[in-house]
Design an enzyme around this catalytic site. Structure first.
Site, PDB file in Angstrom:
ATOM      1  N   LYS A  80       0.867  -1.180   0.000  1.00  0.00           N
ATOM      2  CA  LYS A  80       0.000   0.000   0.000  1.00  0.00           C
ATOM      3  C   LYS A  80       0.902   1.227   0.000  1.00  0.00           C
ATOM      4  O   LYS A  80       2.073   1.171   0.385  1.00  0.00           O
ATOM      5  CB  LYS A  80      -0.885   0.020   1.242  1.00  0.00           C
ATOM      6  CG  LYS A  80      -2.197   0.762   1.056  1.00  0.00           C
ATOM      7  CD  LYS A  80      -3.238  -0.084   0.346  1.00  0.00           C
ATOM      8  CE  LYS A  80      -4.574   0.643   0.296  1.00  0.00           C
ATOM      9  NZ  LYS A  80      -5.631  -0.196  -0.315  1.00  0.00           N
ATOM     10  N   GLY A 184     -19.662   6.662  -1.308  1.00  0.00           N
ATOM     11  CA  GLY A 184     -18.649   6.943  -2.314  1.00  0.00           C
ATOM     12  C   GLY A 184     -18.864   6.040  -3.509  1.00  0.00           C
ATOM     13  O   GLY A 184     -19.942   5.471  -3.704  1.00  0.00           O
TER      14      GLY A 184
END
Length: 352
Positions: A80, A184
């Site tokens: 990440k 979202g």
């Protein structure tokens, strides 16, 4: 600033700090585990209050990607990256090109994709500097835009239906009340799928326009972000930021199933045990929200979206195995999911 002693470190193979004065880039790239293949994970841009907060986030997220890819049966490890900054005011093409150069320096050990605060356009800028990037639309498949959100939502939908089957004896969602926290890209796509399946939606988001759209398009009931976790619903789908399942929220939850898209929903590992003790069936987030990473992998390898969806549908079998093992072993589903992932990606590799 702590790294090795950080609670989320968990034997990470590599943590890289990179900066670029000209563009203002300040990024941390974490490679957790590459036993099964190169690490893949999104790039999150967020105005972290402190550098330690950014370190903690990237370490937790990258670890989660190792477990996610393993349980999704992908030849990938976990990584990440985070960019410290406000995506609303500090984004520039030059900043993401600098990010691409930082990714390139890892020589393929980390593959970047979009995440909270970044977009397909940002990935295109990164791709101008490195080939180690996913989430790029090549225009060859009309079902594929480069945005992994619909595929992530599809995996959550599959997992949510499997949880309903395990709890209720069938996976018919018609009439079930589903509380969706966060509208979202993923949350909104999930709402559409749930609506089409006949579920009754209860929604909350910080963006009033998103809430209004859901009310109009899906007949959803709107509640405040402070109410959504404790509303009277059959299923709770957290689709915002992590850490929402904690001592405080578990006490007031009325849903009997939790199945959502947000990463790191448990504030602490012990909250998985608390859910089990409370009689709440938890579909571990990194198991059911793996559709996006499946899509990035298939897109990078030139496979059609239909093959992506077929792979994502396999999430149902994995969720079912976790639920059945948890029941047999009298363990939390989160504990069982972790052990199953570790069976697949194997022991840590040691640096040479």
């Amino acid at each position: 600033m702590n790294v090795f002693s950080e609670s989320a470190f968990d034997g990470h193979e590599q943590v890289v700090f990179a900066s670029d004065d000209a563009t203002g880039l300040k990024t941390i790239i974490a490679v957790h585990n590459t036993n099964l293949g190169p690490s893949l994970g999104g790039c999150r841009m967020w105005p972290y209050a402190t550098e330690q907060e950014a370190i903690h986030d990237v370490l937790r997220l990258s670890r989660g990607m190792t477990y996610k890819s393993a349980l999704a049966n992908l030849p990938l490890g976990g990584g990440k990256s985070v960019i410290i900054g406000d995506p609303r005011t500090q984004k520039t093409p030059e900043l993401f090109r600098a990010m691409g150069r930082a990714v390139e320096q890892l020589g393929g050990r980390y593959i970047v994709a979009e995440d909270v605060g970044t977009s397909t356009d940002d990935m295109a800028q990164i791709a101008s500097q490195t080939k180690h990037v996913g989430g790029i639309n090549d225009g060859k498949d009309p079902e594929r835009t480069g945005d992994p959100s619909p595929f992530t939502a599809y995996g959550v939908f599959i997992g949510l239906k499997e949880a309903a089957r395990f709890e209720n004896g069938h996976n018919d969602l018609a009439g079930l009340r589903v509380a969706v926290q966060g509208l979202g890209h993923v949350g909104y796509h999930l709402c559409k799928m749930l609506h089409n399946a006949g579920a009754k939606l209860i929604v909350a988001d910080l963006n009033p326009a998103s809430v209004s759209n859901a009310v109009t398009e899906f007949g959803a009931t709107a509640v405040s972000v402070d109410e959504i976790l404790s509303v009277d619903a059959d299923i709770l789908a957290p689709c915002a930021l992590g850490g929402v399942i904690n001592d405080r929220s578990i006490e007031t939850m009325r849903a009997t199933i939790i199945a959502g898209a947000a990463n790191n929903q448990l504030e602490d590992a012990r909250h998985g045990d608390m859910l089990r003790e409370a009689g709440i069936l938890y579909a571990p987030d990194y198991v059911i929200n793996a559709g996006g990473v499946v899509e990035v992998h298939y897109c990078r390898n030139g496979k059609p979206a239909s093959e992506t969806n077929k792979h994502i549908e396999g999430i149902g079998a994995t969720v079912r195995e976790i639920f059945e093992r948890a029941k047999q072993q009298n363990r939390s589903t989160s504990f069982v999911a972790d052990r199953l992932a570790e069976e697949r990606f194997g022991p840590r590799q040691h640096a040479a």
